[in-house]
Design an enzyme around this catalytic site. Structure first.
Site, PDB file in Angstrom:
ATOM      1  N   ARG A   1      -1.842  -9.507 -11.262  1.00  6.54           N
ATOM      2  CA  ARG A   1      -0.519  -9.403 -11.896  1.00  6.54           C
ATOM      3  C   ARG A   1       0.430 -10.376 -11.224  1.00  6.54           C
ATOM      4  O   ARG A   1       0.082 -11.037 -10.250  1.00  6.54           O
ATOM      5  CB  ARG A   1       0.028  -7.984 -11.716  1.00  6.54           C
ATOM      6  CG  ARG A   1       0.015  -7.537 -10.249  1.00  6.54           C
ATOM      7  CD  ARG A   1       0.774  -6.271  -9.999  1.00  6.54           C
ATOM      8  NE  ARG A   1       0.505  -5.707  -8.683  1.00  6.54           N
ATOM      9  CZ  ARG A   1       1.034  -6.114  -7.539  1.00  6.54           C
ATOM     10  NH1 ARG A   1       1.849  -7.161  -7.538  1.00  6.54           N
ATOM     11  NH2 ARG A   1       0.736  -5.522  -6.393  1.00  6.54           N
TER      12      ARG A   1
ATOM     13  N   ASN B   1      -4.703  -9.266  -6.422  1.00  7.60           N
ATOM     14  CA  ASN B   1      -3.767  -8.566  -7.294  1.00  7.60           C
ATOM     15  C   ASN B   1      -3.728  -9.270  -8.638  1.00  7.60           C
ATOM     16  O   ASN B   1      -3.406 -10.456  -8.720  1.00  7.60           O
ATOM     17  CB  ASN B   1      -2.373  -8.530  -6.680  1.00  7.60           C
ATOM     18  CG  ASN B   1      -2.322  -7.624  -5.471  1.00  7.60           C
ATOM     19  OD1 ASN B   1      -2.719  -6.471  -5.541  1.00  7.60           O
ATOM     20  ND2 ASN B   1      -1.861  -8.144  -4.345  1.00  7.60           N
TER      21      ASN B   1
ATOM     22  N   LYS C   1     -11.227   1.914   4.744  1.00  4.16           N
ATOM     23  CA  LYS C   1     -10.292   1.715   3.630  1.00  4.16           C
ATOM     24  C   LYS C   1     -10.764   2.440   2.380  1.00  4.16           C
ATOM     25  O   LYS C   1     -11.961   2.439   2.069  1.00  4.16           O
ATOM     26  CB  LYS C   1     -10.170   0.223   3.293  1.00  4.16           C
ATOM     27  CG  LYS C   1      -9.505  -0.637   4.350  1.00  4.16           C
ATOM     28  CD  LYS C   1      -9.390  -2.064   3.844  1.00  4.16           C
ATOM     29  CE  LYS C   1      -8.679  -2.963   4.818  1.00  4.16           C
ATOM     30  NZ  LYS C   1      -8.548  -4.354   4.284  1.00  4.16           N
TER      31      LYS C   1
ATOM     32  N   VAL D   1       5.824  -9.347  -6.602  1.00  2.00           N
ATOM     33  CA  VAL D   1       7.247  -9.233  -6.301  1.00  2.00           C
ATOM     34  C   VAL D   1       7.769 -10.546  -5.719  1.00  2.00           C
ATOM     35  O   VAL D   1       8.857 -11.010  -6.060  1.00  2.00           O
ATOM     36  CB  VAL D   1       7.501  -8.077  -5.299  1.00  2.00           C
ATOM     37  CG1 VAL D   1       8.974  -8.033  -4.876  1.00  2.00           C
ATOM     38  CG2 VAL D   1       7.083  -6.741  -5.896  1.00  2.00           C
TER      39      VAL D   1
ATOM     40  N   GLY E   1      -0.980   0.624   1.375  1.00  2.00           N
ATOM     41  CA  GLY E   1      -1.145   1.131   2.727  1.00  2.00           C
ATOM     42  C   GLY E   1      -1.720   2.522   2.831  1.00  2.00           C
ATOM     43  O   GLY E   1      -1.919   3.036   3.929  1.00  2.00           O
TER      44      GLY E   1
ATOM     45  N   HIS F   1      -0.857 -12.071   7.221  1.00  2.00           N
ATOM     46  CA  HIS F   1      -1.165 -11.783   5.822  1.00  2.00           C
ATOM     47  C   HIS F   1      -0.652 -12.969   5.012  1.00  2.00           C
ATOM     48  O   HIS F   1       0.553 -13.163   4.857  1.00  2.00           O
ATOM     49  CB  HIS F   1      -0.462 -10.482   5.407  1.00  2.00           C
ATOM     50  CG  HIS F   1      -0.661 -10.097   3.974  1.00  2.00           C
ATOM     51  ND1 HIS F   1      -0.515  -8.811   3.535  1.00  2.00           N
ATOM     52  CD2 HIS F   1      -0.990 -10.814   2.874  1.00  2.00           C
ATOM     53  CE1 HIS F   1      -0.734  -8.752   2.230  1.00  2.00           C
ATOM     54  NE2 HIS F   1      -1.019  -9.979   1.824  1.00  2.00           N
TER      55      HIS F   1
ATOM     56  N   LYS G   1       5.780  -5.120   2.337  1.00  2.00           N
ATOM     57  CA  LYS G   1       6.397  -6.397   2.685  1.00  2.00           C
ATOM     58  C   LYS G   1       7.921  -6.271   2.711  1.00  2.00           C
ATOM     59  O   LYS G   1       8.511  -5.600   1.873  1.00  2.00           O
ATOM     60  CB  LYS G   1       5.966  -7.465   1.681  1.00  2.00           C
ATOM     61  CG  LYS G   1       4.457  -7.699   1.667  1.00  2.00           C
ATOM     62  CD  LYS G   1       4.027  -8.479   0.434  1.00  2.00           C
ATOM     63  CE  LYS G   1       2.516  -8.553   0.326  1.00  2.00           C
ATOM     64  NZ  LYS G   1       2.060  -9.122  -0.959  1.00  2.00           N
TER      65      LYS G   1
ATOM     66  N   GLU H   1     -14.531  -2.221   7.399  1.00  2.00           N
ATOM     67  CA  GLU H   1     -14.424  -3.626   7.771  1.00  2.00           C
ATOM     68  C   GLU H   1     -14.103  -3.757   9.256  1.00  2.00           C
ATOM     69  O   GLU H   1     -13.538  -2.839   9.865  1.00  2.00           O
ATOM     70  CB  GLU H   1     -13.296  -4.305   6.987  1.00  2.00           C
ATOM     71  CG  GLU H   1     -13.584  -4.538   5.526  1.00  2.00           C
ATOM     72  CD  GLU H   1     -12.437  -5.231   4.823  1.00  2.00           C
ATOM     73  OE1 GLU H   1     -12.678  -5.762   3.731  1.00  2.00           O
ATOM     74  OE2 GLU H   1     -11.308  -5.236   5.349  1.00  2.00           O
ATOM     75  N   LYS H   2     -14.460  -4.896   9.807  1.00  2.00           N
ATOM     76  CA  LYS H   2     -14.008  -5.232  11.154  1.00  2.00           C
ATOM     77  C   LYS H   2     -12.486  -5.317  11.122  1.00  2.00           C
ATOM     78  O   LYS H   2     -11.907  -5.894  10.199  1.00  2.00           O
ATOM     79  CB  LYS H   2     -14.593  -6.591  11.567  1.00  2.00           C
ATOM     80  CG  LYS H   2     -14.106  -7.118  12.904  1.00  2.00           C
ATOM     81  CD  LYS H   2     -14.633  -6.321  14.072  1.00  2.00           C
ATOM     82  CE  LYS H   2     -14.178  -6.920  15.396  1.00  2.00           C
ATOM     83  NZ  LYS H   2     -14.550  -6.064  16.539  1.00  2.00           N
TER      84      LYS H   2
END
Length: 447
Positions: free
Chosen positions: A292, A290, A158, A295, A165, A208, A237, A200-201
């Protein structure tokens, strides 16, 4: 309390903030690009200032123009909404320097959580479960391979500064690691001007699930339950709901406390969301925070009867949050209505909306800046509305959402309404048996 707030955003979230400000007796200032001059957030604000041409970099991301708008209108505070400058530490810092209250966390808090590797290290120090992986940035292929072999394939690489994404690669075996590592670093450099990556694994078929938190300037942090956000396409999403259909009271308590610990670790102020990946046995691992409003915040509002934007404003004004025990009632679902064509791989469909009928009835909410005659600009995100319903139970909420989607008429452009209607009838969605890969691997839209 503030007398006037400038909203440094556009569309439905700007209008959403304006509505709460009106109920609180606070004057509002809208900023807009020339492409948004006919948007509802411009029409309903007390004042509106044009800040530039359509491209975001020349308007909604142009900090000097936003500050100038605040100065000429005598605004005391700036609400950044989500996206654009909402998680920009430099913007938060500049607001401080100009005696403008940034309705959100401090620049230091944003920086700590904005860098994924730093955020993970902070969580480890504060007993928040994290996915096994590198302790920080991985700088070489050799180091990365060693870590990957220790934790076991598959792994995910990542971008440390990533989001949406981008800058992510799943690696199934050692022979594919080198190519994926180089590709991920190059993509991170291109997208975020930062090539740093961590490993990461890879949790197979995870859910999620995120926890909404709120912190104030007095050291208080509380959580307001979870949101299920597993239904995604391309890591974006599509639909969110609260509570999660798989959550138990015991896991909710543990996950909520972990989210509170995450907030307290950085003395968090404002609305924030701690995101977790959850395996089939409901083991949960910190993914990111996040800093903030989200959505999907309305589904939390509908089951807690809490106006999260009002709480943001009150916290920014120095008030303490009420530390009452969490009370949730019923179930809420949100469908993101995007101007996209599901028959043609969700191709964006900017243009003029010729007809626009929003659904109504008991416990149906529509957050939108669009209307009949509104021209959707091609310069921004394709979401034109959020349809939110609530009901005493999840099955009743699904029935209500289906009815509301049938009433929602948008003509002139293609939308995702037909996609959501088919999803309401999907047996796996109805039973809650899905994960983050479900929509792309198993759910097929039928034109």
């Amino acid at each position: 309390m503030f007398k006037k707030i400038l909203i440094a955003n556009r569309g439905e979230i700007a209008l959403r903030i304006i509505r709460t400000c009106k109920e609180m007796g606070i004057k509002t200032v809208a900023v807009y690009s020339t492409a948004d001059q006919n948007s509802l957030h411009v029409k309903f604000a007390d004042e509106a200032v044009c800040i530039g041409p359509p491209p975001g970099r020349d308007s909604y991301l142009k900090i000097p123009s936003i500050l100038a708008a605040a100065e000429i209108t005598n605004a005391e505070a700036i609400h950044p909404g989500y996206g654009f400058l909402a998680e920009n530490a430099e913007f938060s810092r500049i607001c401080q320097e100009h005696d403008l209250k940034f309705i959100g966390p401090s620049p230091e808090m944003i920086e700590q959580m904005g860098d994924k590797a730093t955020a993970k290290a902070t969580m480890i120090k504060n007993n928040v479960p994290v996915v096994p992986g590198s302790e920080g940035i991985v700088t070489s292929i050799e180091e990365g391979k060693k870590i990957a072999k220790n934790i076991g394939f598959p792994v995910i690489i990542k971008a440390s500064a990533g989001g949406g994404g981008r800058g992510m690669r799943v690696v199934q075996s050692e022979d594919k690691f080198e190519h994926a590592f180089k590709t991920c670093r190059n993509e991170a450099e291109s997208a975020f001007n930062n090539p740093a990556v961590y490993i990461e694994k890879f949790v197979v078929n995870p859910r999620h699930i995120e926890i909404q938190i709120m912190g104030d300037q007095h050291g208080n942090v509380k959580h307001l339950g979870e949101r299920e956000c597993s239904l995604q396409r391309r890591h974006q999403k599509i639909l969110e709901e609260a509570p999660s259909p798989v959550m138990t009271p015991e896991v909710r308590e543990k996950m909520g406390q972990a989210a509170v610990n995450a907030g307290k670790a950085i003395d968090y102020e404002g609305a924030g969301t701690v995101e977790f990946i959850v395996d089939k046995d409901l083991n949960f691992y910190f993914m990111e925070m996040n800093t903030r409003i989200q959505v999907e915040h309305p589904v939390t509002e509908e089951i807690t009867w809490c106006d999260l934007v009002e709480q943001q404003i009150r916290v920014a004004a120095g008030e303490e949050i009420e530390m009452k025990p969490l009370k949730m009632r019923g179930h809420a679902i949100e469908c993101r209505i995007n101007a996209e064509d599901p028959e043609h791989n969700f191709r964006p469909t900017a243009g003029e909306i010729t007809s626009f009928n929003v659904p109504g009835g008991h416990s149906v909410r529509v957050d939108t800046h669009a209307y009949a005659g509104y021209r959707i600009p091609p310069n921004y995100d394709s979401m034109i509305a959020k349809l939110i319903v609530s009901a005493p139970t999840r099955p009743e909420a699904i029935k209500r959402m289906k009815r509301a989607l049938q009433e929602f008429v948008v003509e002139g452009v293609k939308t995702t309404i037909p996609y959501h209607l088919q999803l309401m009838d999907d047996p796996n969605f109805q039973s809650g048996d899905f994960n983050t890969q479900y929509l792309e691997q198993h759910f097929k839209f039928k034109p």
